[in-house]
Design an enzyme around this catalytic site. Structure first.
Site, short mmCIF file in Angstrom:
data_model
loop_
_atom_site.label_atom_id
_atom_site.label_comp_id
_atom_site.label_asym_id
_atom_site.label_seq_id
_atom_site.Cartn_x
_atom_site.Cartn_y
_atom_site.Cartn_z
N HIS A 176 0.85 -1.19 0.00
CA HIS A 176 0.00 0.00 0.00
C HIS A 176 0.88 1.23 0.00
O HIS A 176 1.92 1.24 0.65
CB HIS A 176 -0.93 0.01 1.23
CG HIS A 176 -2.08 0.92 1.05
ND1 HIS A 176 -2.00 2.27 1.34
CD2 HIS A 176 -3.33 0.71 0.57
CE1 HIS A 176 -3.17 2.83 1.05
NE2 HIS A 176 -3.99 1.91 0.57
N ASP A 212 -8.02 -5.10 -0.09
CA ASP A 212 -8.59 -5.71 -1.30
C ASP A 212 -8.28 -7.18 -1.43
O ASP A 212 -8.98 -7.91 -2.13
CB ASP A 212 -8.10 -4.95 -2.53
CG ASP A 212 -8.76 -3.60 -2.58
OD1 ASP A 212 -9.95 -3.54 -2.24
OD2 ASP A 212 -8.10 -2.61 -2.91
N1 CMC Z 1 4.39 -7.45 -5.03
C1 CMC Z 1 5.75 -7.49 -5.13
N2 CMC Z 1 6.55 -6.43 -4.91
C2 CMC Z 1 5.96 -5.27 -4.57
C3 CMC Z 1 4.56 -5.15 -4.44
C4 CMC Z 1 3.77 -6.29 -4.69
N3 CMC Z 1 2.45 -6.23 -4.57
N4 CMC Z 1 4.23 -3.88 -4.09
C5 CMC Z 1 5.41 -3.22 -4.00
N5 CMC Z 1 6.44 -4.06 -4.28
C6 CMC Z 1 7.87 -3.72 -4.22
C7 CMC Z 1 8.28 -2.90 -5.42
O1 CMC Z 1 8.77 -3.70 -6.47
C8 CMC Z 1 9.33 -2.00 -4.83
O2 CMC Z 1 10.53 -2.75 -4.75
P1 CMC Z 1 11.96 -1.99 -4.88
O3 CMC Z 1 12.05 -1.10 -3.68
O4 CMC Z 1 12.95 -3.12 -4.82
O5 CMC Z 1 11.94 -1.25 -6.17
C9 CMC Z 1 8.87 -1.75 -3.40
O6 CMC Z 1 8.06 -2.89 -3.08
C10 CMC Z 1 8.06 -0.48 -3.23
O7 CMC Z 1 7.02 -0.48 -4.21
P2 CMC Z 1 6.39 0.83 -4.85
O8 CMC Z 1 5.64 0.49 -6.09
O9 CMC Z 1 7.46 1.88 -4.95
O10 CMC Z 1 5.41 1.26 -3.68
P3 CMC Z 1 4.23 2.27 -3.83
O11 CMC Z 1 3.97 2.77 -2.47
O12 CMC Z 1 4.45 3.27 -4.90
O13 CMC Z 1 3.06 1.30 -4.36
C11 CMC Z 1 1.15 -0.07 -4.49
C12 CMC Z 1 1.99 0.87 -3.61
C13 CMC Z 1 -0.16 -0.38 -3.76
C14 CMC Z 1 0.81 0.60 -5.82
C15 CMC Z 1 1.97 -1.39 -4.72
O14 CMC Z 1 2.30 -1.99 -3.48
C16 CMC Z 1 1.23 -2.38 -5.62
O15 CMC Z 1 1.32 -2.27 -6.85
N6 CMC Z 1 0.46 -3.36 -5.01
C17 CMC Z 1 -0.32 -4.29 -5.76
C18 CMC Z 1 -1.62 -3.59 -6.18
C19 CMC Z 1 -2.58 -3.44 -5.03
O16 CMC Z 1 -2.87 -4.38 -4.29
N7 CMC Z 1 -3.15 -2.22 -4.92
C20 CMC Z 1 -4.22 -1.93 -3.96
C21 CMC Z 1 -3.87 -0.95 -2.91
S1 CMC Z 1 -5.15 -0.94 -1.65
C22 CMC Z 1 -6.49 -0.23 -2.42
C23 CMC Z 1 -6.51 1.25 -2.38
O17 CMC Z 1 -6.48 1.82 -1.26
O18 CMC Z 1 -6.60 1.84 -3.49
#
Ligand code: CMC
Length: 427
Positions: A305, A362
């Site tokens: 998240h 989710d």
């Molecule tokens: N599976 C594997 N690796 C992950 C995941 C995941 N679901 N999420 C983040 N990472 C890794 C990512 O590769 C990165 O690694 P590194 O530091 O080595 O580059 C690190 O964790 C940080 O990720 P980020 O994308 O920079 O983090 P963010 O805060 O920008 O993204 C997120 C948050 C929710 C978009 C992401 O965790 C994600 O894509 N999750 C899967 C989609 C999901 O379940 N989204 C629903 C969120 S809850 C509903 C809502 O409130 O809208």
């Protein structure tokens, strides 16, 4: 009022910028003076930007706290219900008995939609995604309520809010019925908000449908846990659309569109598709390995998240409900086995622990909805229905402020500078 100041030195110029403290959360530096001096701040993804002042919802991602008007989500989920929460978000306080009765009555009596709405659906292909129908039909509501579109009148804004909260379940259920070729089911006023939604989704004219109280309670919890989440992508979209003076139905349609993406509200659908792709418990290690591989774009959907870097308090409540529903329904479904095993493995895996990637709301809501029998394509629709109250509360808060401004970010331009057009035969 600012009680602290930040001093920014740019070349030989020094600027004093006020720092404001809210009632909780991170202090913010007011950078507006920089714009007047010819500098813009640069913050793609708004990782460090507060876009507005708000009194509705507070999140402390580090501590796993979510408050609506000061009340922790865990207490609300335990002691309240979705309609009470709607009232709280809109009005600022929880209702007393008389206020609740009045509010419930108002929402219940706005659940029917104009009969012409039904003809909108006939224009969609039967394989249309229900989110596509929802975007279109919610936007189209503005063509039915011309007399109530003065956004400067608080009473008209309130009526629009009530209509949207009341009609979204009806429109959502219609989108589902259209895709399965069954007749639309009218709302029933003796049912609660959650019961009514299940009734409109699952009852058919050929037989009686009895709503299970356990499933209605689970549904109500899903609505509550998705009701608002401060300045997320879709809420910011609604505020931005509303800042231009657009009507509430158009703004909520914009929110629906923004929610649709898999990084936001589309995650619950994406999560179920991922579970289907994994298919069986013995294939989980292969997918966990892929999720950790930097060269592979595969992510575990329903994990991680942007704001919660400890745990998602909504996921904690949802997990409980999820286990309750699975126990109650006693369903044997290999996908649910995959989900439970994936949860176990990811919670123990150092990669997910180090990066603070926990199952989010989710992940569990997707599993509950699947167990209830809701098709995957409806998951994000249910999120949109639930979030409508949050969107409209923020829209109303913004419009209640004196002198609110149209949202208009700036950019760091890295394209060509001025150049002359060559004739087509010289390009
Ligand atoms: N599976 C594997 N690796 C992950 C995941 C995941 N679901 N999420 C983040 N990472 C890794 C990512 O590769 C990165 O690694 P590194 O530091 O080595 O580059 C690190 O964790 C940080 O990720 P980020 O994308 O920079 O983090 P963010 O805060 O920008 O993204 C997120 C948050 C929710 C978009 C992401 O965790 C994600 O894509 N999750 C899967 C989609 C999901 O379940 N989204 C629903 C969120 S809850 C509903 C809502 O409130 O809208």
């Amino acid at each position: 009022m600012a009680d602290k100041k930040a001093v920014v030195q740019i070349d030989d110029k020094s600027f004093e910028l006020p720092i404001y403290s809210g009632t909780a959360g991170t202090d913010v530096i007011d950078v507006r003076a920089l714009g007047q001096q010819g500098y813009f701040t640069f913050d793609p993804g708004f990782m460090s930007t507060g876009s507005c002042e708000s009194k509705i919802t507070f999140i402390d991602g580090g501590k796993g706290v979510l408050l609506h008007r000061g009340y922790p989500i865990e207490q609300l989920a335990d002691k309240s219900n979705y309609l009470e929460l709607c009232y709280l978000l809109l009005e600022g306080e929880l209702p007393n008995h008389a206020q609740y009765e009045d509010f419930e009555n108002t929402i219940t009596r706005h659940t029917m939609v104009h009969e012409k709405i039904a003809s909108f659906f006939q224009g969609f292909r039967v394989d249309a995604h229900p989110m596509a129908m929802l975007c279109g039909v919610v936007g189209a509501l503005s063509s039915f309520y011309h007399s109530d579109l003065d956004i400067n009148d608080p009473e008209q804004r309130k009526r629009s809010a009530h209509r949207l909260i009341a009609k979204l379940p009806t429109i959502s259920a219609m989108a589902y019925k259209y895709t399965v070729g069954q007749p639309f089911v009218y709302p029933r006023n003796e049912l609660s908000y959650a019961e009514n939604f299940l009734h409109m989704m699952f009852s058919v004219p050929a037989e009686d449908y009895k709503v299970s109280p356990i499933l209605a309670k689970a549904m109500d919890r899903i609505f509550m846990l998705h009701a608002d989440h401060e300045q997320n992508a879709s809420t910011s979209t609604v505020r931005l659309a509303g800042s231009s003076g657009a009507n509430p139905y158009a703004c909520i349609a914009a929110g629906v569109a923004s929610l649709w993406g898999p990084a936001h509200g589309g995650a619950n659908e994406a999560c179920l598709k991922m579970l289907q792709q994994i298919g069986s418990v013995d294939r989980i290690p292969e997918f966990v390995k892929r999720a950790k591989d930097k060269d592979d774009s595969f992510r575990l959907m329903g994990f991680g998240h942007r704001v919660y870097k400890n745990f998602d308090p909504r996921a904690k409540v949802m997990r409980e409900t999820c286990h309750e529903v699975l126990k109650e329904l006693n369903i044997k479904d290999p996908l649910l086995d995959v989900a439970m095993e994936l949860e176990r493995i990811a919670l123990e895996d150092p990669y997910f622990i180090e990066k603070k990637l926990y199952p989010n709301v989710d992940f569990y809501s997707g599993i509950i909805l699947k167990a209830i029998g809701i098709p995957t394509s409806m998951f994000t629709v249910i999120f949109a229905m639930s979030r409508t109250v949050g969107w409209i509360s923020h829209w109303d808060e913004m419009l209640s402020e004196k002198g609110h401004k149209i949202g208009r970010p700036r950019q760091l331009y890295t394209g060509y500078n001025t150049r002359d057009i060559k004739d087509i035969d010289q390009r």
